[in-house]
Design a protein around this motif. Structure first.
Motif, PDB file in Angstrom:
ATOM      1  N   PRO A 108      19.694   1.261 -11.016  1.00  0.00           N
ATOM      2  CA  PRO A 108      19.467   0.311  -9.772  1.00  0.00           C
ATOM      3  C   PRO A 108      18.746  -0.828 -10.330  1.00  0.00           C
TER       4      PRO A 108
ATOM      5  N   ARG B 274      19.897  -4.651  -9.691  1.00  0.00           N
ATOM      6  CA  ARG B 274      18.828  -5.883  -8.940  1.00  0.00           C
ATOM      7  C   ARG B 274      18.829  -6.930  -9.782  1.00  0.00           C
TER       8      ARG B 274
ATOM      9  N   MET C 100      10.567   2.232 -11.284  1.00  0.00           N
ATOM     10  CA  MET C 100      11.903   2.886 -10.997  1.00  0.00           C
ATOM     11  C   MET C 100      11.726   4.344 -11.555  1.00  0.00           C
TER      12      MET C 100
ATOM     13  N   ASP D 105       9.395   6.186  -9.254  1.00  0.00           N
ATOM     14  CA  ASP D 105      10.301   6.516  -8.022  1.00  0.00           C
ATOM     15  C   ASP D 105      11.208   7.661  -8.226  1.00  0.00           C
TER      16      ASP D 105
ATOM     17  N   PRO E 245      11.089   6.263  -0.763  1.00  0.00           N
ATOM     18  CA  PRO E 245      11.531   5.224  -0.947  1.00  0.00           C
ATOM     19  C   PRO E 245      12.853   5.384  -1.560  1.00  0.00           C
ATOM     20  N   SER E 246      13.810   4.713  -1.249  1.00  0.00           N
ATOM     21  CA  SER E 246      15.075   5.014  -1.731  1.00  0.00           C
ATOM     22  C   SER E 246      14.848   4.444  -3.295  1.00  0.00           C
ATOM     23  N   PRO E 247      15.270   5.333  -4.390  1.00  0.00           N
ATOM     24  CA  PRO E 247      14.692   4.782  -5.739  1.00  0.00           C
ATOM     25  C   PRO E 247      15.109   3.530  -6.194  1.00  0.00           C
ATOM     26  N   GLY E 248      14.613   2.450  -6.558  1.00  0.00           N
ATOM     27  CA  GLY E 248      15.256   1.156  -7.134  1.00  0.00           C
ATOM     28  C   GLY E 248      15.179   0.243  -6.343  1.00  0.00           C
ATOM     29  N   SER E 249      14.585   0.377  -4.944  1.00  0.00           N
ATOM     30  CA  SER E 249      14.787  -0.571  -4.013  1.00  0.00           C
ATOM     31  C   SER E 249      13.546  -1.585  -4.554  1.00  0.00           C
ATOM     32  N   SER E 250      13.413  -2.910  -4.261  1.00  0.00           N
ATOM     33  CA  SER E 250      12.614  -3.832  -4.779  1.00  0.00           C
ATOM     34  C   SER E 250      11.198  -3.365  -3.760  1.00  0.00           C
ATOM     35  N   PRO E 251      10.235  -3.309  -4.847  1.00  0.00           N
ATOM     36  CA  PRO E 251       8.778  -3.188  -4.243  1.00  0.00           C
ATOM     37  C   PRO E 251       8.658  -4.037  -3.325  1.00  0.00           C
TER      38      PRO E 251
ATOM     39  N   LEU F  28       3.657  -6.152  -0.202  1.00  0.00           N
ATOM     40  CA  LEU F  28       3.361  -4.706  -0.641  1.00  0.00           C
ATOM     41  C   LEU F  28       2.672  -4.071   0.561  1.00  0.00           C
TER      42      LEU F  28
ATOM     43  N   GLU G  71       5.179  -3.008   2.913  1.00  0.00           N
ATOM     44  CA  GLU G  71       5.637  -1.701   2.858  1.00  0.00           C
ATOM     45  C   GLU G  71       4.823  -0.506   2.814  1.00  0.00           C
ATOM     46  N   ASP G  72       3.294  -0.300   2.491  1.00  0.00           N
ATOM     47  CA  ASP G  72       2.470   0.540   2.590  1.00  0.00           C
ATOM     48  C   ASP G  72       2.479   0.976   4.177  1.00  0.00           C
TER      49      ASP G  72
END
Lengths: 372, 372, 372, 372, 372
Positions: free
Chosen positions: A157, A161, A184, A187, B17-23, B94, B97-98
Motif C-alpha cells: 500500500p 501511495r 504501515m 497498522d 483503519p484500512s491499513p496503508g491509508s494516508s494518515p 490528524l 481522523e481521530d
C-alpha cells in the motif's frame, strides 16, 4: 474423542550469533536470497522506479537534492553489497551486523550523519501463520535505505501511495517516507490483532455450543502469538518515543506530528494485546470450569445408576442364595432357612421393597438437585 | 443440568483503519448516521438552542465574545462538514481522523489556538449491554465543539443544567462546560460500576443458595466489562492530569479546581474497578471450590453405597453358587461342597455376617466424617 | 454435609453521586442523622466541653488565641449548618461535597487559610462486622473541625486523653490534635488486623483438625476485608507523606515528627496486610490440596473395594449359572457342562482361588501405597 | 493415610500498641526480662567488658575519646533505665517507643547528635523455629547502644572478634562496630535461607520418591518463612542505602565502603528469597500435578477392573436366571426357555465368549495406553 | 505407568560466608583448585602466551605501555597469590573477597586506579547440566586480570580470536578485551536459551503425541533454569549500563559503542527468557488440561459400562431369585411367585427388555456426546 489436529504454531527460532564471532561481522544466513534492489526516485511531481543489479557507484548518482531516493534492498546474499555500504556510505559495521541478524528489537539510533532504525513486520501468511520479519532503515538526508531478508512483506500500500502521489507522501521528504513505512507496519498489527480477536470470538461461541479440547490448543496458540506482538509493540512504542524526542537532523520536524500519531497507535496496540490476553485467559478459565462441570455430570450419572441398582442387585442376590430347607444328603429338614422364598406373596413383597428403595433414592437425588 | 443462556457480551470490535491509508484521512464508517447539529448560545442570562443543517459560514456568526457557543455534532456522515472544519476552523487533519476513528483512548492535546480532547462514554443500554462511545472535544476560546458518532449518549443532565442555568455552568465559560461534560461521563462510570457491583452481590448470594454454572459465565462477563472500564479509566485519569498541568490559554484557571475533583473521581473509579475485579476473582475461586466439594460429595455417595453393597452382593453370590453335594450324572455324594447351605441356621448366620459387615463400614465412614 | 452459615460480609456500597448533579453540591443522604455538635475548648490548663445546637455565630465566639477549639460534628442532616460553613468560615463548596459524600479516599489538601483532610475509620462492630467510615478534618489556625456521618466511632481514647490532659495533647496545638485523631484511627487498623490475624490462625488450626467448606468462605471474607484495608492504607500513607512535605501554616513543625511516626505505622499496616493476604492465599491453596487429597482417598476406598469384590462376584456368578448336565426335556446327558460343580473339592478350590485373588490385589494395592 | 504432624509454624504475632495511648510512651511487655547490661570498652590495644547494674551516671564515665564504648542492653523491664536515657542522653521519646515496641521495620534515622537504627535478627532456634527479633542501635560519637528484648541472639561471633581484636573491628570506630553487627545479622539471613534451601531440596527428593501430603504443609511453611525474610530484607536494603547516602557525622566515611558491601548482600538475600519462592511454587505445582496423576491412576484401575468384570458378571447373571423349561405347577413344557443351558458345549462356549470380551477390553485399554 | 527418571537438576548451592567472619577476608573453598596462570602479551602485531607459576614480581615486568597484558587466573587455592594482589597491585580486600566468594551478581565498580567487574558464565556441561560460574575482572590501564574458580569455561573462541588477531581484538586495548570476554559470555546465554527453546519445542510435540508425566518434570526443570538465567541477565544488563555511563579512565570511549551492543543483547536475553517462561507456563497449563480431559475420558468409559450393565445385571439377578412356586416342606403351591419364569417366552421377552434398556442408554450417551 476426536484428536486435535496439530496446530500450526510456527516456531520463531532465533538465528543465533555463532558465539565468539567478532562483533560487527555481517552474517549471511544460508537461506538468504539474492538481493533484489529497487531505486525509487521521486519528488512532488516526479516518480520513477529503477531495478538495480547492485549498489556500486550509486552514491555518485544520487546527488540531485531536489529528488528523494528510496533504495529498497530485499535479500542479503551478497557480501559485496555490504562492503559497498561500508566503503561508499561509511556505515558502521555493527549496524550491518544488526541488519543481517534479523532478530533485533525495534529501535532507533543516531550515528551522526545517518540514523538507523529497526521495525518488525508482523503479518499473517496463509501458509505459515504469523510472519515476524525485520525491516531495517538507514536514513541519510534525502536517501532512505530499507533492508529486508525476504521478498514478502506488507508494504505494497505504501508503494502504491508513492506511485499515485496522493497525500503527503511525495512532499514530506525521506523521513516522512520512513514514517509512512513504519506506520504501515503498525497498522498491519491492527489487522493481525483483528484476526485473532475474531478467532477468540469464535472460540467463545464454541465454548457455549460444543466445548472440546481443541479450544485449549487454539487459545494457547493465540496467546503465544499475542506474546510475540507484545514483545514487538513495547519496543516499537519506545522507538517512536525516541524518534519524537530526538533532535537528529535526519528527522523533519513536521514529520514528528505524525510520529506522535504512530506512537498513539502503538499504545492502542499494547492495550488491545492486553485485552485479548485477558480474554484468552478468561476463555481458558471458562473451559476448565466446563471440564470440571462435565466431570461432575459424568459422576452424577454413574453415582445415580450405581446407587440405585447396586443395593437392588444385592437384594436379588440374597434371594438367589441356595440355602436349602432340606439337606439332600442327610435328608434333614430346615424350614427356618429362607422362609421368605416360600411365602405366599414373597416375590411381590420383594419387588415392592425394591421399588420403594429405588423411589427413595430418586427422591434423595432429586432433592440434591442432581437431575438438573 | 440447565444450559446457560448465551450471555449478551457485546463484542467491542475495533473500527480498524484500512491499513496503508494516508494518515489524516477522515474515515466515515458505513454505519455512520447523518450529522445532527445543535448550536447552544448562552451566557449567564441568555440561553438558546438552534438546530443547524450544516456548519458552513458558522464561524462568521460566532463573533460576539459575550456569549459562549457549544456546537454539538452527532453523526459523521458528511464529508463536507469535515472539510468546513479544516477550511474555516483550520483544524489539523490528524484530529479529524481521530474524531472519526472512534476507538481513541481518552487524551488531551494542545494545538496552539485550539485544544483537542477525547472522552469515552460508558453507559448501559437496556438492549445492547455496555455501550462504549467516543466523545471528542475541540475547544477554541468561547467555542466548544463536541463530536459523537451516534445519537444516544448519557449527557442529558448537563443539557438540562445548561437550560435551567443553576450553578456554575453558564458562568464558567467554555472550558467549564467541557469539564461538566467530562465529569458527567466519569459520574456515569460510577453508575455503571454500581450496577455490576449489585450483580456481583447477587452472584454471591446465588453462590450460597444454588450455585450453578451460569455463575461462571455471568462473572466472566462482568470481569470483561471491568477490563473495558479499566482500559478507559487509566487514560482518563492521565487526561485529567494533563489538563491540570497544562498552561493552555483555552483552559480557565478557575476550572482547574474542578478538574482536580474529576481527577479524584477517576482514581476512585480505578479503585472500585480493582475491588470489583478482586471480588469477581474471589467469586470464581469460591465457585470452583464449590464444584470440587460437590464432586467430593458425589463420590462419597457412590463410594459409601458401593463399598457397603458390593461385598455383600459377593457373599450372596457365593451362596448362590450351585456346587452340588451329589453329581446328578454319576450319583457321587460330596457332602463337603457348601455345607453352610444345609446348616441349621446357615441363612440366619449369613444375614448376621452381612449386617455386621455393613455396620462396620458405616462406622468406618462415619468416623471418617463422610456423612457430614 | 453441614451448610456454611451465610457469612456476614457487609457490602460496602457506595453512596453514588446522582450523575449530572452540579459539582460542589452538598449531598445529604436519606439515612443521615441530626447533627450532634460538641465544642471542646482547651489549653494546657483548661478543658471544657459544650454541646451546641448549631454553629451559627460560633466564629465570633472563638477569638481567644490562647485556647484551642475542636468542633466535633456528627451527623449531616442540616442544610443550614453547611451554609454557615460557607458563609462564616468561607469553606469551598467542593470540600463540603467531599465531606458529605462519605466515600472519599484519605487525602490532604491545602486551601490557603485552611487545610482539609480525610481519614477513614475502620473498626469492627459486633453486629455489622467491619465498619468503614469517613472522618473529615478542617484545620484553620487554632480551630479544628471534624465531620462524621454517624454517631459511632473509635475516637473515645483521644477524647479521654484530652480530658485527662496527660502527654502532649493539650500542649501541641490543633494540628497535634488532628494528628492524635489520625494516629488513633491508624492504631485502630492494627486492632482490626490483629483480629483477622487471629481468625486466620484459627482457620489454619481447623485446616489441620477438621477441614470443611466453611474454611473457604471464612478465608474469602477475610481476604475481602483485607482488600478494604489495603485500599484505605495506601492513600492514608500518601496523605501522611503529603502532610510531612507540606509547608502549610496550619501544620506545626513540631507535629511533623509525630506524623513521620504515623507514616511508619501506615507502612507497617500495608506490610501486615500483604502478609495476611499471603497467609490467606496459602490457606486457600492448602484447603484446595486437602480437597484433592480427600478425593483421592475416597476414590482409593472405592477402587480397592470394587477391584477386590467385583472379580470375586464374577467368579461366584459363574458357578451360579444353571448350565445343566441333563436336559430335563430331552433327557440328554451333558457331563462336560460345569464339571467343577461336581468335583470332590470344587467348592474348597473355588474359595481358595477367590482368596488368592483377593490377597494378590491387597498386596498390589499395598505396594502402591494405597493403604497409607 | 498418615496424618501430617502439626507443623511448628511459629505465629509471629504483633505486640500491638494499645490503641489511643500517647505516642512516645515506653511500652514494657509483660514478658519482658530484667535488663542485662554490658559495657564494652575498647580501642586498638585495649579491651574490657564490664557488667553493669544500671546505666545511671554512665555518661559522666564515658568521656575519654581515645576509647570506643559499646553499651549492650538486653531486656527492657526497667522503666528507670529508659528515663535515664531521656534525661542523661537526651533521647527522643518516640525512639524509646520504637525500641520497646519490637515490631519495627529495619530503618535508619538521624536525630542531630545521635543516629537511630533498627535491624531485625532472624535466626533458627532449635525449639521454636524461626526467631524474628529486633536489635535497635543508638550511635552517638564513640558510644554505641544496642537494645534487644531477649537474651538470645546471633551476635556472638562479633563479640568474639571484638575480644580477639583481629581485623578492622577495634580500629574502625563505633560506626564500624554498628556495621559489623548489622552485617553479622545479614550474614545470618544467608544461614537461615541455606537451611530452607536444603529443606526444599529434600522436599523435591520426596516428590520423586514418595510424595505425600506433608509436602504441601512443609512447603507452605517454608513459603511463609520466606515471606518473613522478604519483609525484613527489603527495608534492610533501604536502610543500608540510607546509611550510604547520609552525611551524618556519626557515620565514618571509611565505613561506607563496607556498608555498600552489606547493601550488596541484602540484594543477594532478596534474590535468593525470590528464587526459593519460585522453587516452592514449582514444588507445589509439581505436587498438585502428582495428585492429579495419581487420581488418574486410581481411576484407571477402577475402570479397567469394572469394565472387564461388570459385563462378564452380567453374562453369568443371565445364565443364573431360573427360566424354567417346565412349569412345576402346570407341568407345561417350554423348551424355548434358555436352551443354551442345555446345549452340548453351552458352558464352554459361554466361557470362551467371556474370555473374548475380556481380551478385547484388555486390548482396548492397552492401546489407550492405560497400562503404562 | 512409567516412572520418570530423576531429572538432573543441578542444585546451585551457595557458598555461604561463614557468618561473623571479618569482611574482606579471602575465602578459599575446600574444593578450590591450584591456580593455573596464563599471561597473554599482545599488541596489533605481537602475540605471546606465557604460563606462570605465580604472580610475584609481575608488576615490575609489565611496564611496556606498547603492549596489552591479560593475566588469566584459574583456581584460587593460593593464599600468597591474593596477598601479592594486595601488596603489589594495591587491590582492596573487599574485592578479593568478592572474587573468591563466587556467588556475586554481575556488577561493575570503579575504584580509582582500577575497575572491578563480575560476569557470570552460564554454559551447559554434558554431565552436570547448567554450569553457573563467576568470572571476575580487574582492569587497570593496559593490564586485565580475570579470575575464575575452575578450569572449564566458555571463553576459548575469544582466546582463538586473540591468537589469530583478526578484527578489533588486538587493537582495541584492554577494555575492548574485557568487553570481548563479557560479550562472549552473553553470547553463550543465547546458546543456552537456544537449547532450552528446542527442548520446549520437543515437549510441545510430546504434548500432542504422548503426554506423560515426565512433561511436568522436564518443563519445571527448564523453568528453574530460566529463573537462573533471568537472575543473571538483569544485573548483567545493569552492569552494561553502568559501564556505558561511567567516565572511568579505564574504559576506552571507542569500546562503549560495543558495550551498547552488548547491552542490547542483554535486553534480548531477558526478552527471550520471558518468552520461554510464558511458553513453559503454557505447556504446563496444556498438560494439566490434558490430564483433566483424560480423567473425563476414563470416567466416561467407567460410567458408560457401569450404567449399561449394572441395571441389566440387576434384572438378571431378579430372575435368578429362588422364589418357589411350591414349598418343598409344606407342599403348598404358590403360582403367583415369579410367574414370568414359567411363561412361554419369558426368557425371550427378558432379553428383549434388556436389549432395549441397553439401546436407550447408548442413545442417551451418544446424544450427550460421550462417544466422541
Amino acid at each position: 474423542m476426536s484428536k486435535p489436529t496439530k496446530h500450526k504454531h510456527k516456531k520463531h527460532r532465533y538465528v543465533l550469533p555463532s558465539p565468539g564471532s567478532s562483533p560487527g561481522m555481517v552474517f549471511i544466513d544460508e537461506n538468504s536470497v539474492e538481493p533484489h534492489i529497487n531505486l525509487y526516485i521521486y519528488n512532488e511531481n516526479y516518480y520513477k522506479v529503477e531495478h538495480l543489479e547492485n549498489i556500486e557507484g550509486l552514491k555518485q548518482r544520487l546527488t540531485d537534492k531536489t529528488y528523494n531516493y528510496w533504495i529498497e534492498i530485499k535479500g542479503f546474499n551478497s557480501m559485496s553489497m555490504f562492503e559497498t555500504l561500508t566503503k561508499d556510505w561509511n556505515i558502521n559495521k555493527l549496524i550491518l551486523e544488526d541488519i543481517t541478524r534479523t532478530y533485533q528489537r525495534p529501535k532507533y539510533e543516531e550515528y551522526g550523519n545517518y540514523d538507523f532504525a529497526v521495525s518488525r513486520m508482523l503479518f499473517i501468511d496463509e501458509e505459515n501463520g504469523l510472519e515476524n520479519e525485520q525491516l531495517s532503515f538507514i536514513l541519510t538526508n534525502n536517501v532512505l535505505f530499507t533492508f529486508q531478508d525476504k521478498y514478502e512483506d506488507c508494504l505494497d500500500p505504501v508503494r502504491n501511495r508513492l506511485e499515485i502521489g496522493k497525500g503527503n507522501i511525495r512532499i514530506g521528504g525521506s523521513s516522512y517516507l520512513m514514517y509512512a513505512l513504519m506506520d504501515m507496519i503498525v497498522d498491519e498489527y491492527f489487522t493481525v490483532l483483528g484476526t485473532w480477536s475474531e478467532q477468540l470470538d469464535n472460540i467463545e461461541d464454541r465454548l457455549f455450543e460444543k466445548p472440546d479440547k481443541t479450544i485449549m490448543f487454539d487459545t494457547q496458540l493465540i496467546k503465544r502469538n499475542l506474546i510475540t506482538v507484545r514483545r514487538v509493540a513495547w519496543p516499537e512504542r519506545d522507538k517512536m518515543n525516541d524518534i519524537l524526542r530526538t533532535d537528529s537532523a535526519q528527522i523533519d520536524e513536521k514529520t514528528k506530528v505524525y510520529i506522535r500519531d504512530a506512537y498513539d497507535h502503538c499504545i492502542q496496540i499494547i492495550d488491545m494485546v492486553e485485552s485479548l490476553k485477558e480474554i484468552s485467559a478468561s476463555n481458558i478459565d471458562m473451559y476448565l470450569s466446563i471440564i470440571s462441570n462435565r466431570m461432575n455430570e459424568i459422576m452424577k450419572v454413574l453415582t445415580i445408576i450405581s446407587s440405585i441398582f447396586i443395593p437392588l442387585t444385592f437384594i436379588a442376590g440374597i434371594y438367589g442364595m441356595n440355602f436349602s430347607r432340606e439337606d439332600p444328603v442327610t435328608g434333614k429338614v430346615l424350614p427356618q432357612n429362607m422362609p421368605e422364598l416360600y411365602q405366599e406373596h414373597g416375590y411381590l413383597y420383594t419387588m415392592i421393597v425394591m421399588g420403594l428403595i429405588a423411589v427413595v433414592q430418586v427422591i434423595y437425588f432429586w432433592r440434591k438437585g442432581w437431575f438438573k
